[in-house]
Design an enzyme around this catalytic site. Structure first.
Site, PDB file in Angstrom:
ATOM      1  N   ASP A  28      -9.470  -4.675   4.174  1.00 20.99           N
ATOM      2  CA  ASP A  28      -8.119  -4.780   3.974  1.00 20.99           C
ATOM      3  C   ASP A  28      -8.128  -6.161   3.437  1.00 20.99           C
ATOM      4  O   ASP A  28      -7.005  -6.575   3.037  1.00 20.99           O
ATOM      5  CB  ASP A  28      -7.594  -4.622   4.911  1.00 20.99           C
ATOM      6  CG  ASP A  28      -6.399  -3.218   5.393  1.00 20.99           C
ATOM      7  OD1 ASP A  28      -6.741  -2.203   4.568  1.00 20.99           O
ATOM      8  OD2 ASP A  28      -6.758  -3.079   6.725  1.00 20.99           O
ATOM      9  N   GLN A  45      -5.328   1.261  10.451  1.00 19.99           N
ATOM     10  CA  GLN A  45      -4.059   1.285   9.961  1.00 19.99           C
ATOM     11  C   GLN A  45      -2.734   0.682  10.647  1.00 19.99           C
ATOM     12  O   GLN A  45      -3.151   0.789  11.496  1.00 19.99           O
ATOM     13  CB  GLN A  45      -4.319   2.592   9.952  1.00 19.99           C
ATOM     14  CG  GLN A  45      -2.999   3.262   9.041  1.00 19.99           C
ATOM     15  CD  GLN A  45      -3.419   3.356   7.500  1.00 19.99           C
ATOM     16  OE1 GLN A  45      -4.626   2.813   7.274  1.00 19.99           O
ATOM     17  NE2 GLN A  45      -2.544   3.492   6.598  1.00 19.99           N
ATOM     18  N   LYS A  47      -7.403   8.636   2.585  1.00 22.34           N
ATOM     19  CA  LYS A  47      -8.806   7.720   2.649  1.00 22.34           C
ATOM     20  C   LYS A  47     -10.451   7.920   3.004  1.00 22.34           C
ATOM     21  O   LYS A  47     -11.142   7.736   2.042  1.00 22.34           O
ATOM     22  CB  LYS A  47      -8.974   6.642   3.763  1.00 22.34           C
ATOM     23  CG  LYS A  47      -7.486   5.265   2.911  1.00 22.34           C
ATOM     24  CD  LYS A  47      -6.939   4.036   4.160  1.00 22.34           C
ATOM     25  CE  LYS A  47      -5.963   3.438   3.117  1.00 22.34           C
ATOM     26  NZ  LYS A  47      -5.639   2.416   4.070  1.00 22.34           N
TER      27      LYS A  47
HETATM   28  N1  L34 Z   1      -5.055  -1.547   7.430  1.00 23.80           N
HETATM   29  N2  L34 Z   1      -2.238  -0.288   7.369  1.00 23.80           N
HETATM   30  C1  L34 Z   1      -3.905  -1.045   6.289  1.00 23.80           C
HETATM   31  N3  L34 Z   1      -4.131  -0.823   5.820  1.00 23.80           N
HETATM   32  C2  L34 Z   1      -4.129  -0.217   4.363  1.00 23.80           C
HETATM   33  O1  L34 Z   1      -4.222  -0.450   2.775  1.00 23.80           O
HETATM   34  C3  L34 Z   1      -2.431   0.125   4.481  1.00 23.80           C
HETATM   35  N4  L34 Z   1      -2.025   1.125   3.922  1.00 23.80           N
HETATM   36  C4  L34 Z   1       0.027   0.752   3.611  1.00 23.80           C
HETATM   37  C5  L34 Z   1       0.607   0.746   5.088  1.00 23.80           C
HETATM   38  N5  L34 Z   1      -0.876   0.148   6.143  1.00 23.80           N
HETATM   39  C6  L34 Z   1      -1.738  -0.371   5.761  1.00 23.80           C
HETATM   40  C7  L34 Z   1      -1.556   2.092   3.020  1.00 23.80           C
HETATM   41  O2  L34 Z   1      -2.959   2.945   2.943  1.00 23.80           O
HETATM   42  C8  L34 Z   1      -0.043   1.320   2.278  1.00 23.80           C
HETATM   43  N6  L34 Z   1      -0.593   2.232   2.750  1.00 23.80           N
HETATM   44  C9  L34 Z   1      -0.609   3.442   1.244  1.00 23.80           C
HETATM   45  C10 L34 Z   1      -1.512   4.470   1.028  1.00 23.80           C
HETATM   46  C11 L34 Z   1      -2.086   5.072   0.172  1.00 23.80           C
HETATM   47  C12 L34 Z   1      -0.280   5.454  -0.238  1.00 23.80           C
HETATM   48  C13 L34 Z   1       0.732   4.455   0.334  1.00 23.80           C
HETATM   49  C14 L34 Z   1       0.615   4.347   1.417  1.00 23.80           C
HETATM   50  C15 L34 Z   1      -1.129   7.261  -1.294  1.00 23.80           C
HETATM   51  O3  L34 Z   1      -2.070   7.448  -1.640  1.00 23.80           O
HETATM   52  N7  L34 Z   1       0.807   7.315  -1.844  1.00 23.80           N
HETATM   53  C16 L34 Z   1       0.560   8.560  -2.140  1.00 23.80           C
HETATM   54  C17 L34 Z   1       1.533   9.461  -1.875  1.00 23.80           C
HETATM   55  C18 L34 Z   1       1.585  10.037  -0.519  1.00 23.80           C
HETATM   56  C19 L34 Z   1       2.322  11.188   0.342  1.00 23.80           C
HETATM   57  O4  L34 Z   1       2.151  11.700  -0.552  1.00 23.80           O
HETATM   58  O5  L34 Z   1       3.188  10.890   1.284  1.00 23.80           O
HETATM   59  C20 L34 Z   1       1.432   7.804  -3.940  1.00 23.80           C
HETATM   60  O6  L34 Z   1       1.292   8.951  -4.407  1.00 23.80           O
HETATM   61  O7  L34 Z   1       2.291   7.079  -3.975  1.00 23.80           O
END
Ligand code: L34
Length: 296
Positions: A120, A97, A53
């Site tokens: 959010d 988060q 982020k």
């Molecule tokens: N307050 N908590 C709050 N706001 C959010 O919007 C989130 N979330 C969820 C968990 N807790 C939170 C996120 O940010 C899930 N989440 C999130 C954000 C980004 C990714 C996955 C979950 C992401 O970028 N995933 C990548 C892989 C990352 C890696 O290598 O581990 C993908 O390509 O799926």
């Protein structure tokens, strides 16, 4: 035949191009959009998401602030950081988060965020506005899923959307958004969850299946109709000794088998995850526009 992939990278790039123009316009008018992210504790996945982020903010030329607090942080210490961010004129949006350490009351934290900075869209005020179809923030993950459908040309009107999972972050708002009137919605929605009887019978009726149940490879090929559009919101890290890190990321869908049945499918990683970050950036730009008086 193998399903066509809907990639978060491709869809988000389109949206980022639009956001960059809005950010330039804001800067020209004297407002630098600012996002703060608060992370409490040591959850490794949370650290990855929070870092992403911050990096995205910087790549868009926005102000970025990351506040990392120890696992031992008390609720009142966290509430005091939230009060400071609520009052900080350079921060247009911020989030805490999740998950939080067990000694901190998640609802008290969510309720403490000023609704106009709640990018959010977790505060009950914004959840209520979203449910009523009023203009404002949309929750990042469901909004990201909706953008993936719209921008890859998936018809949603009159289609049966089955949402697997009933969380406050994904399942519930996803269902609410897809049953809304308007483009990218107008769907007939069913929600199934861990206590649903005959779950596979219902998922097999889905034209569009959105899976957010938090169980690795929960949805198998026999649970999917031929030609369905399958959106996998899950991000589960599982042990895999053949991988350099000893683990790898899998979704809530058995991707290899389901891709042979679906017409389109999102991968994990590279699917919904990047869209969540993108829609968070969109909400932050929206918050800055609102504070500058150029948006509702
Ligand atoms: N307050 N908590 C709050 N706001 C959010 O919007 C989130 N979330 C969820 C968990 N807790 C939170 C996120 O940010 C899930 N989440 C999130 C954000 C980004 C990714 C996955 C979950 C992401 O970028 N995933 C990548 C892989 C990352 C890696 O290598 O581990 C993908 O390509 O799926």
């Amino acid at each position: 035949m193998s399903a066509e992939l809907i990639l978060g990278k491709d869809v988000s790039e389109e949206i980022y191009a639009e956001l960059r123009q809005r950010i330039e316009a804001l800067k020209a008018a004297g407002t630098l959009p600012g996002l703060a992210v608060v992370l409490v504790g040591d959850d490794p996945a949370s650290h990855v998401y929070v870092r992403k982020k911050g990096e995205m903010c910087e790549s868009l030329g926005m102000r970025s602030k990351t506040i990392i607090m120890p696992e031992s942080t008390t609720q009142s210490e966290l509430l005091s950081v939230i009060a400071d961010l609520n009052a900080d004129p350079e921060i247009h949006g911020f989030l805490v988060q999740l998950p939080l350490p067990p000694h901190i009351d998640e609802k008290a934290v969510i309720n403490a965020v000023a609704p106009e900075k709640d990018v959010d869209c977790f505060h009950p005020y914004n959840v209520g506005r979203m449910l009523a179809g009023d203009p404002g923030f949309l929750p990042a993950t469901p909004a990201g899923v909706q953008q993936m459908l719209v921008r890859s040309g998936v018809e949603t009107a009159g289609k049966h959307v089955v949402v697997v999972g009933r969380s406050n972050i994904v399942g519930k708002p996803m269902a609410a958004m897809m049953m809304q009137k308007g483009p990218g919605a107008d769907s007939t929605v069913t929600v199934v969850h861990s206590r649903t009887a005959n779950l596979p019978e219902i998922t097999r009726q889905a034209d569009i299946l959105v899976v957010a149940i938090g169980k690795p490879r929960f949805v198998t090929a026999d649970m999917v109709k031929d030609g369905a559009v399958v959106i996998d919101v899950g991000t589960n890290r599982i042990d895999d000794p053949t991988h350099p890190k000893g683990s790898r990321l899998v979704g809530d869908v058995d991707f290899d088998a389901v891709k042979e049945k679906a017409s389109r499918i999102t991968p994990v990683p590279g699917g919904v995850g990047p869209m969540t970050i993108c829609m968070l950036m969109a909400n932050t730009v929206r918050a800055a526009e609102r504070s500058a008086g150029v948006s509702q």
